[in-house]
Write a protein that holds these residues in place. Structure first.
Motif, PDB file in Angstrom:
ATOM      1  N   ILE A  11      76.988 -58.804   7.730  1.00  0.00           N
ATOM      2  CA  ILE A  11      78.391 -59.164   7.799  1.00  0.00           C
ATOM      3  C   ILE A  11      78.850 -59.619   6.421  1.00  0.00           C
ATOM      4  N   HIS A  12      80.142 -59.561   6.203  1.00  0.00           N
ATOM      5  CA  HIS A  12      80.747 -60.196   5.035  1.00  0.00           C
ATOM      6  C   HIS A  12      81.254 -61.542   5.519  1.00  0.00           C
ATOM      7  N   LYS A  13      80.436 -62.580   5.306  1.00  0.00           N
ATOM      8  CA  LYS A  13      80.819 -63.905   5.788  1.00  0.00           C
ATOM      9  C   LYS A  13      82.032 -64.392   5.012  1.00  0.00           C
ATOM     10  N   PRO A  14      83.109 -64.734   5.724  1.00  0.00           N
ATOM     11  CA  PRO A  14      84.303 -65.206   5.023  1.00  0.00           C
ATOM     12  C   PRO A  14      84.142 -66.625   4.501  1.00  0.00           C
ATOM     13  N   PHE A  15      85.028 -66.991   3.611  1.00  0.00           N
ATOM     14  CA  PHE A  15      85.159 -68.371   3.138  1.00  0.00           C
ATOM     15  C   PHE A  15      85.506 -69.266   4.330  1.00  0.00           C
ATOM     16  N   ILE A 171      70.875 -58.360  -1.195  1.00  0.00           N
ATOM     17  CA  ILE A 171      69.511 -58.847  -1.070  1.00  0.00           C
ATOM     18  C   ILE A 171      68.645 -57.614  -1.228  1.00  0.00           C
ATOM     19  N   GLU A 172      67.865 -57.570  -2.316  1.00  0.00           N
ATOM     20  CA  GLU A 172      67.158 -56.343  -2.697  1.00  0.00           C
ATOM     21  C   GLU A 172      68.148 -55.175  -2.722  1.00  0.00           C
ATOM     22  N   ASP A 173      67.871 -54.082  -2.007  1.00  0.00           N
ATOM     23  CA  ASP A 173      68.767 -52.923  -2.039  1.00  0.00           C
ATOM     24  C   ASP A 173      69.789 -52.925  -0.904  1.00  0.00           C
ATOM     25  N   LEU A 174      69.793 -53.982  -0.111  1.00  0.00           N
ATOM     26  CA  LEU A 174      70.778 -54.101   0.961  1.00  0.00           C
ATOM     27  C   LEU A 174      72.029 -54.725   0.357  1.00  0.00           C
ATOM     28  N   GLU A 175      73.107 -53.943   0.297  1.00  0.00           N
ATOM     29  CA  GLU A 175      74.290 -54.350  -0.449  1.00  0.00           C
ATOM     30  C   GLU A 175      75.496 -54.589   0.446  1.00  0.00           C
ATOM     31  N   LEU A 176      76.339 -55.525   0.005  1.00  0.00           N
ATOM     32  CA  LEU A 176      77.584 -55.804   0.698  1.00  0.00           C
ATOM     33  C   LEU A 176      78.542 -54.624   0.609  1.00  0.00           C
ATOM     34  N   GLY A 177      78.569 -54.000  -0.565  1.00  0.00           N
ATOM     35  CA  GLY A 177      79.443 -52.840  -0.765  1.00  0.00           C
ATOM     36  C   GLY A 177      80.909 -53.210  -0.574  1.00  0.00           C
ATOM     37  N   ALA A 180      84.644 -55.533   4.244  1.00  0.00           N
ATOM     38  CA  ALA A 180      85.691 -56.551   4.111  1.00  0.00           C
ATOM     39  C   ALA A 180      85.264 -57.868   4.755  1.00  0.00           C
ATOM     40  N   PRO A 181      85.827 -58.989   4.296  1.00  0.00           N
ATOM     41  CA  PRO A 181      85.498 -60.285   4.903  1.00  0.00           C
ATOM     42  C   PRO A 181      85.723 -60.277   6.409  1.00  0.00           C
ATOM     43  N   ARG A 185      78.604 -54.583  10.001  1.00  0.00           N
ATOM     44  CA  ARG A 185      78.036 -53.226   9.981  1.00  0.00           C
ATOM     45  C   ARG A 185      76.638 -53.279  10.571  1.00  0.00           C
ATOM     46  N   GLU A 186      76.366 -52.427  11.533  1.00  0.00           N
ATOM     47  CA  GLU A 186      75.030 -52.352  12.114  1.00  0.00           C
ATOM     48  C   GLU A 186      74.193 -51.354  11.313  1.00  0.00           C
TER      49      GLU A 186
END
Length: 206
Positions: A11-15, A171-177, A180-181, A185-186
């Motif tokens: 997930i993109h954890k929001p503020f 984290i390593e090759d796992l990217e947020l890309g 959106a906040p 993504r599964e």
């Protein structure tokens, strides 16, 4: 569904959201996201309330041990906006190791890491405090292989700069890309372990 029966998400954890589903406090929780997580889903590692970015969730209870307690440390990369202009000398301090105070009040010398001054990333999602970007500031990219409590914030404070925004991008090759906040993504099980550089085996699942 994966062969093991487990599921994996980023997930993109929001503020201003905590990295948990239950809290005695009146705070925004992971369960407030617009997604139907399966029973038993939990966060792997944490981002504090004021930090943003990549957070892993899974139903597999063994991932925490594999990722954070294994013999090989895993890289975590952050974009950091700090108050003021960071000098080359200060940047070198971050790279080579700097003393911070950890739990119990002990001094700790951080491990040498990647640190670079970068331009503000294109397409970066704004936050209500965006007015701070009108004042002198610096964007940094920092990659760590260790994770003391509030380590990034303490490191930039140790060189005289207050952290104003902290975003974990990978984290390593796992990217947020471009996630959106607040979005989820599964990820398929084999890709999850491959991108995190964790040995994939049926024996590791609970």
């Amino acid at each position: 569904m994966n062969d093991s029966g487990h599921r994996y998400f980023i997930i993109h954890k929001p503020f201003e959201m905590v990295s948990q589903f239950i809290s005695p406090d009146k705070v925004r929780l992971l369960g407030d996201l617009d997604f139907d997580f399966p029973e038993g889903t939990h966060a792997i590692g944490r981002l504090d309330n004021h930090s943003e970015g990549l957070l892993i969730l899974t139903t597999n209870k063994k991932v925490t041990k594999l990722l954070f307690q294994g013999e090989v440390p895993h890289k975590r990369t952050y974009l950091v906006m700090v108050k003021g202009v960071v000098t080359p000398e200060e940047l070198l301090q971050l790279k080579t190791g700097i003393t911070i105070v950890i739990a119990g009040g002990a001094d700790y010398l951080t491990t040498p890491c990647h640190a670079a001054i970068v331009e503000k990333p294109a397409g970066l999602f704004h936050r209500p405090q965006a007015f701070r970007e009108l004042l002198p500031h610096t964007w940094l990219e920092i990659t760590l292989t260790e994770g003391k409590f509030h380590q990034v914030r303490k490191m930039v404070m140790a060189i005289g700069h207050r952290c104003q925004r902290l975003i974990r991008t990978s984290i390593e090759d796992l990217e947020l890309g471009e996630l959106a906040p607040g979005h989820v993504r599964e990820i398929e099980e084999h890709l999850f372990f491959e991108q995190l550089k964790i040995r994939y085996s049926a024996n590791i699942t609970a």
